[in-house]
Design an enzyme around this catalytic site. Structure first.
Site, mmCIF file in Angstrom:
data_model
loop_
_atom_site.group_PDB
_atom_site.id
_atom_site.type_symbol
_atom_site.label_atom_id
_atom_site.label_comp_id
_atom_site.label_asym_id
_atom_site.label_seq_id
_atom_site.Cartn_x
_atom_site.Cartn_y
_atom_site.Cartn_z
ATOM 1 C CD GLU A 64 32.594 0.114 -10.383
ATOM 2 O OE1 GLU A 64 33.950 0.558 -10.807
ATOM 3 O OE2 GLU A 64 32.488 -1.037 -10.119
ATOM 4 C CG ASP A 97 32.601 -4.934 -9.170
ATOM 5 O OD1 ASP A 97 33.468 -3.998 -9.047
ATOM 6 O OD2 ASP A 97 32.568 -5.850 -10.012
HETATM 7 C C1 GLC Z 1 35.120 -2.886 -10.656
HETATM 8 C C2 GLC Z 1 36.326 -2.963 -9.631
HETATM 9 C C3 GLC Z 1 37.536 -3.181 -10.663
HETATM 10 C C4 GLC Z 1 37.147 -4.625 -11.115
HETATM 11 C C5 GLC Z 1 35.913 -4.664 -12.258
HETATM 12 C C6 GLC Z 1 35.461 -5.972 -12.373
HETATM 13 O O1 GLC Z 1 35.390 -1.726 -11.575
HETATM 14 O O2 GLC Z 1 36.130 -1.727 -8.834
HETATM 15 O O3 GLC Z 1 38.395 -3.283 -9.574
HETATM 16 O O4 GLC Z 1 38.461 -5.043 -12.007
HETATM 17 O O5 GLC Z 1 34.861 -3.791 -11.520
HETATM 18 O O6 GLC Z 1 34.839 -6.690 -11.264
#
Ligand code: GLC
Length: 525
Positions: free
Chosen positions: A269, A214
């Site tokens: 991500e 994440d």
């Molecule tokens: C990422 C996740 C999202 C979350 C954020 C904070 O973007 O995909 O759902 O709210 O991180 O952890």
């Protein structure tokens, strides 16, 4: 912009590729997938009960959004214990059974790992917050100041307020790039690195095949925490978070994965939006295995846009020897069918595109049913980020409960009976049947799952390309417009899969219907 043009192939993956290069990964949002316990919230037993459906569909790997104990301020992205399962989802025993059953079906399992922040209820933060002298004070980012002036101009996602909360008792601010309930860890603290590495080892030992990391680009921070340039304040695109120190941290994380046998993988991500900025996060093959490519997800349903997004992606990634990923929908954005105006035909054509591009595709549970976002009334809204619509429960059956033992935590998406999995399994013309045919076509064609990619000249509004591997070729054409289009190919072909189902198994006519995508097999000469 430079990128592969017609006649300039993107090379095929060399040798026998690791699983994460040829897999189709299926993201499951555990709260909304299937409920076995009857509390209206999906759980691990619910997932286990539907594994046969997933292997029937033909996906290779599952990624579960967070299942850890959490106060659920951000639906589990606020972890309060990294080494357990939230009781709402099950327990470690259920989890172990799930891993075993996923593996028994020849599939892989990836977990979400949330390295940038924890819950404010995590024992680490409770300890850190307890006193300035706490041994864990340095685990989070505390800064001096006065209660009326946050240490810098950073804003928090979801609240739009300062990314800082003043702690009355200890008289300092703590940083949270997301909700105040999600304090940021300080990865410059060796004990934090070690603790988070141990979290990875805990799950790797339990047999997980990898992780989705994440917002992993945020873990490295400039210790000075300088102001963002004014024009970027409040945007999601903050290049001040793109720092060399993060690469060092990623190499440390990668070394942990590499301690384990069996191609454990991490997809990150890296929310920097531009493939050129994301590419370095693969390092020299010693950082992330894969990184999400959000560029196409954020753009329109338009052939020129997609052509340039594909070129830009492939140019940036092949330059560093990295493998692309493709994603149309996830738990943070409106579903692609909804974004593309609700049109089933467009959603079908988009599936042809997603599953035939060079790289690892990520499906989001329910897109194989052609789901749109649910309409969630204000009093039913749960998410502080306004993302409930794409998180609606998956309808399994056409009856009013749709296979959920009690009313689920969010309303069902539109046309839930007709779009339920059971209704569509019985219908060979359904969206579900299309996904299954595409997944089967992809699996049996080396050209599609690991071959080179070359753009083919096509009329306005149409994107066409060839995929090629030793002894195997496919031509793919997608019509982004609602009007028919002729595509002149220099060879005769047979329709293997059509998003409309039209003419499969017969010679291709040379005309695409409006919003139609086709996979064509060149006739051997
Ligand atoms: C990422 C996740 C999202 C979350 C954020 C904070 O973007 O995909 O759902 O709210 O991180 O952890």
């Amino acid at each position: 912009m430079t990128g592969p043009r017609p006649g300039e192939p993107v090379p095929a993956a060399p040798g026998t590729p690791p699983w994460w290069r040829t897999a189709v990964v299926y993201q499951l949002y555990p709260r909304s997938f299937a409920d076995a316990s009857g509390d209206g919230i999906g759980d691990l037993e619910g997932i286990r009960a539907h594994l046969d459906h997933l292997s029937w569909l033909g996906v290779d790997a599952l990624w579960l959004s967070p299942i850890y104990p959490s106060p659920m301020a951000d639906a589990g992205y606020d972890v309060s214990d990294h080494r357990d399962v939230d009781p709402v989802f099950g327990d470690l025993e259920t989890f172990d059974r799930l891993v075993a059953e996923v593996h028994a079906r020849g599939m892989r399992l990836m977990l979400d790992w949330v390295p940038n922040h924890t819950s404010d209820q995590h024992p680490w933060f409770l300890d850190s917050r307890s006193s300035r002298d706490s041994p864990r004070r340095s685990w989070y980012l505390w800064r001096d100041g006065t209660p009326d002036a946050p240490p810098n101009n950073w804003l928090a996602q979801f609240t739009g307020g300062p990314a800082w909360t003043w702690d009355e008792r200890t008289g300092q601010w703590y940083l949270h790039l997301f909700l105040p309930e999600q304090p940021d860890l300080d990865w410059s603290e060796p004990a934090v690195r070690e603790a988070m590495h141990e979290v990875l080892r805990f799950w790797l030992r339990r047999g997980v095949d990898g992780f989705r990391a994440d917002v992993v680009h945020l873990i490295g921070k400039d210790p000075a925490l300088p102001d963002h340039p004014p024009e970027l304040v409040g945007t999601n695109i903050v290049h001040s978070h793109d720092l060399p120190v993060t690469h060092e941290l990623l190499r440390g994380i990668r070394a942990v994965l590499d301690e384990f046998p069996g191609d454990r993988a991490m997809v990150g991500e890296v929310n920097l939006r531009s493939p050129a900025l994301v590419a370095p996060y693969h390092g020299a093959g010693d950082e992330l295995h894969l990184a999400f490519n959000f560029l196409p997800m954020l753009g329109p349903w338009d052939a020129d846009f997609w052509r340039s997004a594909i070129s830009e992606t492939l140019a940036a990634l092949t330059a560093v020897g990295a493998w692309p990923t493709w994603v149309l929908s996830n738990h943070d954005n409106p579903r692609h069918r909804t974004r593309y105006g609700g049109s089933e035909q467009r959603a079908r054509a988009a599936a042809v595109l997603l599953l035939t591009l060079p790289g690892t595709p990520f499906l989001y549970a329910g897109e194989e049913l052609g789901l749109e976002d649910a309409a969630v009334a204000p009093e039913q809204q749960v998410d502080p980020g306004g993302r409930d619509g794409c998180r609606a429960p998956v309808p399994w059956t056409p009856d009013p409960g749709h296979g959920w033992p009690t009313e689920p935590w969010l309303p069902f998406p539109p046309a839930a009976a007709a779009r339920s999995a059971a209704a569509q399994r019985a219908d060979p013309t359904s969206v579900l049947a299309l996904y299954r045919r595409l997944l089967a076509a992809r699996r049996r064609s080396p050209a599609l799952h690991r071959g080179s990619w070359t753009a083919v000249p096509a009329p306005d509004g149409v994107l066409a390309y060839e995929r090629r591997a030793e002894g195997d070729r496919r031509v793919v054409a997608v019509n982004f417009r609602d009007a028919p289009a002729d595509l002149l190919l220099t060879e005769s072909t047979t329709v293997e899969v059509a998003s409309t189902g039209r003419g499969e198994g017969t010679a291709w006519s040379g005309t695409l219907q409006g919003s139609e995508g086709v996979v064509l097999i060149p006739t051997p000469t």
